[in-house]
Design a protein around this motif. Structure first.
Motif, PDB file in Angstrom:
ATOM      1  N   LEU A  11      12.846  13.175   8.943  1.00  0.00           N
ATOM      2  CA  LEU A  11      13.497  11.968   9.473  1.00  0.00           C
ATOM      3  C   LEU A  11      13.072  10.701   8.733  1.00  0.00           C
ATOM      4  O   LEU A  11      13.742   9.675   8.823  1.00  0.00           O
ATOM      5  CB  LEU A  11      13.186  11.816  10.966  1.00  0.00           C
ATOM      6  CG  LEU A  11      13.764  12.927  11.856  1.00  0.00           C
ATOM      7  CD1 LEU A  11      13.345  12.707  13.309  1.00  0.00           C
ATOM      8  CD2 LEU A  11      15.288  12.973  11.756  1.00  0.00           C
ATOM      9  N   GLY A  12      11.948  10.752   8.007  1.00  0.00           N
ATOM     10  CA  GLY A  12      11.515   9.581   7.243  1.00  0.00           C
ATOM     11  C   GLY A  12      11.202   8.381   8.122  1.00  0.00           C
ATOM     12  O   GLY A  12      11.491   7.235   7.745  1.00  0.00           O
ATOM     13  N   THR A  13      10.583   8.611   9.262  1.00  0.00           N
ATOM     14  CA  THR A  13      10.378   7.507  10.224  1.00  0.00           C
ATOM     15  C   THR A  13       9.410   6.448   9.707  1.00  0.00           C
ATOM     16  O   THR A  13       9.473   5.297  10.136  1.00  0.00           O
ATOM     17  CB  THR A  13       9.862   8.031  11.579  1.00  0.00           C
ATOM     18  OG1 THR A  13       8.687   8.802  11.339  1.00  0.00           O
ATOM     19  CG2 THR A  13      10.897   8.888  12.279  1.00  0.00           C
ATOM     20  N   ARG A  14       8.517   6.839   8.760  1.00  0.00           N
ATOM     21  CA  ARG A  14       7.556   5.839   8.264  1.00  0.00           C
ATOM     22  C   ARG A  14       8.242   4.757   7.435  1.00  0.00           C
ATOM     23  O   ARG A  14       7.656   3.733   7.148  1.00  0.00           O
ATOM     24  CB  ARG A  14       6.464   6.523   7.419  1.00  0.00           C
ATOM     25  CG  ARG A  14       5.440   7.277   8.236  1.00  0.00           C
ATOM     26  CD  ARG A  14       4.562   8.127   7.350  1.00  0.00           C
ATOM     27  NE  ARG A  14       5.343   9.155   6.670  1.00  0.00           N
ATOM     28  CZ  ARG A  14       4.950   9.807   5.577  1.00  0.00           C
ATOM     29  NH1 ARG A  14       3.789   9.534   5.037  1.00  0.00           N
ATOM     30  NH2 ARG A  14       5.720  10.726   5.036  1.00  0.00           N
ATOM     31  N   PHE A  15       9.476   5.019   7.014  1.00  0.00           N
ATOM     32  CA  PHE A  15      10.148   4.073   6.125  1.00  0.00           C
ATOM     33  C   PHE A  15      11.376   3.440   6.774  1.00  0.00           C
ATOM     34  O   PHE A  15      12.260   2.930   6.090  1.00  0.00           O
ATOM     35  CB  PHE A  15      10.533   4.762   4.812  1.00  0.00           C
ATOM     36  CG  PHE A  15      10.108   4.012   3.595  1.00  0.00           C
ATOM     37  CD1 PHE A  15      10.561   2.708   3.370  1.00  0.00           C
ATOM     38  CD2 PHE A  15       9.252   4.562   2.667  1.00  0.00           C
ATOM     39  CE1 PHE A  15      10.177   2.002   2.247  1.00  0.00           C
ATOM     40  CE2 PHE A  15       8.855   3.873   1.543  1.00  0.00           C
ATOM     41  CZ  PHE A  15       9.313   2.587   1.333  1.00  0.00           C
ATOM     42  N   HIS A 109       9.605  25.441   9.316  1.00  0.00           N
ATOM     43  CA  HIS A 109      10.974  25.762   9.735  1.00  0.00           C
ATOM     44  C   HIS A 109      11.953  25.479   8.596  1.00  0.00           C
ATOM     45  O   HIS A 109      12.868  26.267   8.330  1.00  0.00           O
ATOM     46  CB  HIS A 109      11.296  24.913  10.982  1.00  0.00           C
ATOM     47  CG  HIS A 109      12.657  25.129  11.539  1.00  0.00           C
ATOM     48  ND1 HIS A 109      13.640  24.167  11.453  1.00  0.00           N
ATOM     49  CD2 HIS A 109      13.213  26.177  12.193  1.00  0.00           C
ATOM     50  CE1 HIS A 109      14.737  24.624  12.042  1.00  0.00           C
ATOM     51  NE2 HIS A 109      14.507  25.836  12.500  1.00  0.00           N
ATOM     52  N   ALA A 110      11.727  24.365   7.865  1.00  0.00           N
ATOM     53  CA  ALA A 110      12.596  24.024   6.727  1.00  0.00           C
ATOM     54  C   ALA A 110      12.502  25.111   5.652  1.00  0.00           C
ATOM     55  O   ALA A 110      13.522  25.577   5.129  1.00  0.00           O
ATOM     56  CB  ALA A 110      12.200  22.657   6.152  1.00  0.00           C
ATOM     57  N   VAL A 111      11.279  25.545   5.341  1.00  0.00           N
ATOM     58  CA  VAL A 111      11.100  26.571   4.292  1.00  0.00           C
ATOM     59  C   VAL A 111      11.759  27.885   4.717  1.00  0.00           C
ATOM     60  O   VAL A 111      12.408  28.566   3.910  1.00  0.00           O
ATOM     61  CB  VAL A 111       9.596  26.762   3.979  1.00  0.00           C
ATOM     62  CG1 VAL A 111       9.364  27.978   3.086  1.00  0.00           C
ATOM     63  CG2 VAL A 111       9.039  25.504   3.310  1.00  0.00           C
ATOM     64  N   LEU A 126       8.512  22.237  -3.351  1.00  0.00           N
ATOM     65  CA  LEU A 126       8.082  20.887  -3.727  1.00  0.00           C
ATOM     66  C   LEU A 126       8.598  19.917  -2.682  1.00  0.00           C
ATOM     67  O   LEU A 126       9.794  19.957  -2.341  1.00  0.00           O
ATOM     68  CB  LEU A 126       8.654  20.472  -5.094  1.00  0.00           C
ATOM     69  CG  LEU A 126       8.198  21.272  -6.311  1.00  0.00           C
ATOM     70  CD1 LEU A 126       9.121  22.471  -6.547  1.00  0.00           C
ATOM     71  CD2 LEU A 126       8.183  20.396  -7.549  1.00  0.00           C
ATOM     72  N   LEU A 127       7.742  19.082  -2.138  1.00  0.00           N
ATOM     73  CA  LEU A 127       8.224  18.092  -1.174  1.00  0.00           C
ATOM     74  C   LEU A 127       8.973  17.002  -1.942  1.00  0.00           C
ATOM     75  O   LEU A 127       8.481  16.491  -2.954  1.00  0.00           O
ATOM     76  CB  LEU A 127       7.071  17.503  -0.365  1.00  0.00           C
ATOM     77  CG  LEU A 127       6.267  18.527   0.441  1.00  0.00           C
ATOM     78  CD1 LEU A 127       5.364  17.817   1.447  1.00  0.00           C
ATOM     79  CD2 LEU A 127       7.153  19.532   1.151  1.00  0.00           C
ATOM     80  N   GLY A 128      10.149  16.651  -1.426  1.00  0.00           N
ATOM     81  CA  GLY A 128      11.061  15.777  -2.162  1.00  0.00           C
ATOM     82  C   GLY A 128      10.633  14.324  -2.228  1.00  0.00           C
ATOM     83  O   GLY A 128      11.246  13.526  -2.934  1.00  0.00           O
TER      84      GLY A 128
HETATM   85  P1  UTP Z   1       6.998  14.480   6.209  1.00  0.00           P
HETATM   86  O1  UTP Z   1       6.156  14.656   7.390  1.00  0.00           O
HETATM   87  O2  UTP Z   1       6.541  13.626   5.086  1.00  0.00           O
HETATM   88  O3  UTP Z   1       8.485  14.020   6.555  1.00  0.00           O
HETATM   89  O4  UTP Z   1       7.406  15.926   5.698  1.00  0.00           O
HETATM   90  P2  UTP Z   1       9.095  13.176   7.673  1.00  0.00           P
HETATM   91  O5  UTP Z   1       8.951  13.847   8.983  1.00  0.00           O
HETATM   92  O6  UTP Z   1      10.467  12.873   7.190  1.00  0.00           O
HETATM   93  O7  UTP Z   1       8.220  11.841   7.556  1.00  0.00           O
HETATM   94  P3  UTP Z   1       7.904  10.675   8.592  1.00  0.00           P
HETATM   95  O8  UTP Z   1       6.474  10.958   8.972  1.00  0.00           O
HETATM   96  O9  UTP Z   1       8.882  10.744   9.723  1.00  0.00           O
HETATM   97  O10 UTP Z   1       8.048   9.419   7.785  1.00  0.00           O
HETATM   98  C1  UTP Z   1       7.184  16.374   4.377  1.00  0.00           C
HETATM   99  C2  UTP Z   1       8.441  16.882   3.722  1.00  0.00           C
HETATM  100  O11 UTP Z   1       9.046  17.905   4.489  1.00  0.00           O
HETATM  101  C3  UTP Z   1      10.388  17.593   4.784  1.00  0.00           C
HETATM  102  C4  UTP Z   1      10.519  16.084   4.595  1.00  0.00           C
HETATM  103  O12 UTP Z   1      11.831  15.738   4.207  1.00  0.00           O
HETATM  104  C5  UTP Z   1       9.493  15.814   3.508  1.00  0.00           C
HETATM  105  O13 UTP Z   1      10.040  16.025   2.212  1.00  0.00           O
HETATM  106  N1  UTP Z   1      10.685  18.061   6.162  1.00  0.00           N
HETATM  107  C6  UTP Z   1       9.835  17.762   7.177  1.00  0.00           C
HETATM  108  C7  UTP Z   1      11.827  18.795   6.386  1.00  0.00           C
HETATM  109  O14 UTP Z   1      12.621  19.076   5.459  1.00  0.00           O
HETATM  110  N2  UTP Z   1      12.079  19.228   7.648  1.00  0.00           N
HETATM  111  C8  UTP Z   1      11.253  18.942   8.701  1.00  0.00           C
HETATM  112  O15 UTP Z   1      11.557  19.380   9.829  1.00  0.00           O
HETATM  113  C9  UTP Z   1      10.103  18.184   8.441  1.00  0.00           C
END
Ligand code: UTP
Length: 292
Positions: A11-15, A109-111, A126-128
């Protein structure tokens, strides 16, 4: 090894609010989105097949790695060969596939969503949003260790003790190779006092396909998410598993999903560029001299 999985469904909530309608992996680092650096790293390591695990807002990612006929025609008409080449480069980089995660229930779950595409082969993850300086690549060494041991491999980095609670943390034993450790235990985001070391897992993995069976039965862990770290912990001592290894990374790495690290990535990568570096460094020196 042929395949890489790149999860980009978080979800990228930190940004927020920048990531309200745009995936964080599409935020520009100088003039390329973060995800392009990651795909370039995959290709440099000799892998050509990329599976992105996407979520909401997947459209900009797909468009970025696709051909854009109107734009290419306009650049060709103007004779702007440099920009045309840059635009085409992204669409010709690799063979890219997409699958949706549905609910973002965690990295594990994503993997697991990559199971059908990956099949029974070892693969890279690789984390994107995690950038590794291409001058100090780690993936080739990780692939080498995975091929030699038949096990799974994580990238580890030493972090200050006060930062370890932000990462997965590894308990390790030395091996004959000083860059490589055998992993004896893993804890996701340990509480103070619970961390077995200051070695943090960073966003690169090479996984044996046996990880999928483990992920199928891994329940929610830290943050109520299905954690890849928990599945790897199971593999450290499971019957029939070839174990889990770590390659210790010493180069530069940026978590572009974190605001401060993102800013550092932009400044450092721009400073290293031939077209921008000298002007930016001159301005930075002047700026730093004027601030407290
Ligand atoms: P992060 O913990 O950095 O992603 O997960 P996030 O949840 O987007 O971040 P915040 O904390 O809310 O800002 C590491 C990686 O795993 C992916 C994210 O896209 C990122 O590349 N990810 C995480 C998924 O694909 N699915 C998920 O359910 C969780």
């Amino acid at each position: 090894m042929r395949k890489a999985v790149i999860p980009v469904a978080g979800l990228g909530t930190r940004f927020l609010p920048a990531t309200k309608a745009t995936p964080k992996e599409m935020l520009p680092v100088v003039d390329k989105p973060a995800i392009q650096y990651v795909v370039e790293e995959v290709v440099s390591a000799g892998l050509q097949d990329v599976l992105m695990i996407t979520g909401r807002n997947k459209r900009p990612l797909e468009d970025h790695f696709d051909k854009v006929d109107g734009l290419e025609a306009a650049l060709a008409k103007k004779g702007d060969d440099k920009k045309l080449a840059a635009v085409r480069h992204a669409s010709e980089l690799a063979d890219i596939h997409y699958v949706r995660q549905g609910d973002p229930k965690g990295l594990g779950h994503a993997v697991l969503k990559g199971r059908q595409h990956v099949g029974h082969e070892p693969f890279a993850v690789l984390l994107g949003d995690d950038l590794i300086d291409p001058r100090s690549p780690i993936l080739p060494k990780m692939i080498d260790v995975a091929e030699r041991t038949g096990g799974s491999v994580v990238a580890l980095m030493e972090v200050p003790p006060e930062a370890i609670h932000l990462y997965g943390c590894a308990a390790v034993e030395a091996t004959d190779d000083e860059e490589v450790v055998k992993i004896t235990g893993l804890v996701e985001k340990p509480s103070p006092g619970e961390a077995p070391s200051n070695l943090a897992i960073i966003g690169r993995y090479v996984l044996a396909p046996e990880i999928f069976d483990v992920l199928e039965t891994t329940g929610p862990g830290r943050g109520n998410e299905i954690q890849l770290t928990d599945a790897l912990q199971t593999l450290t001592d499971a019957d029939g598993s070839n174990g889990v290894y770590g390659v210790v990374f010493k180069g530069a790495r940026y978590d572009t999903g974190d605001k401060l690290d993102y800013l550092k990535a932009v400044v450092q990568i721009a400073c290293d560029r031939d077209d921008l570096g000298s002007d930016l460094k001159a301005w930075l020196k002047d700026y730093v001299a004027r601030i407290d």
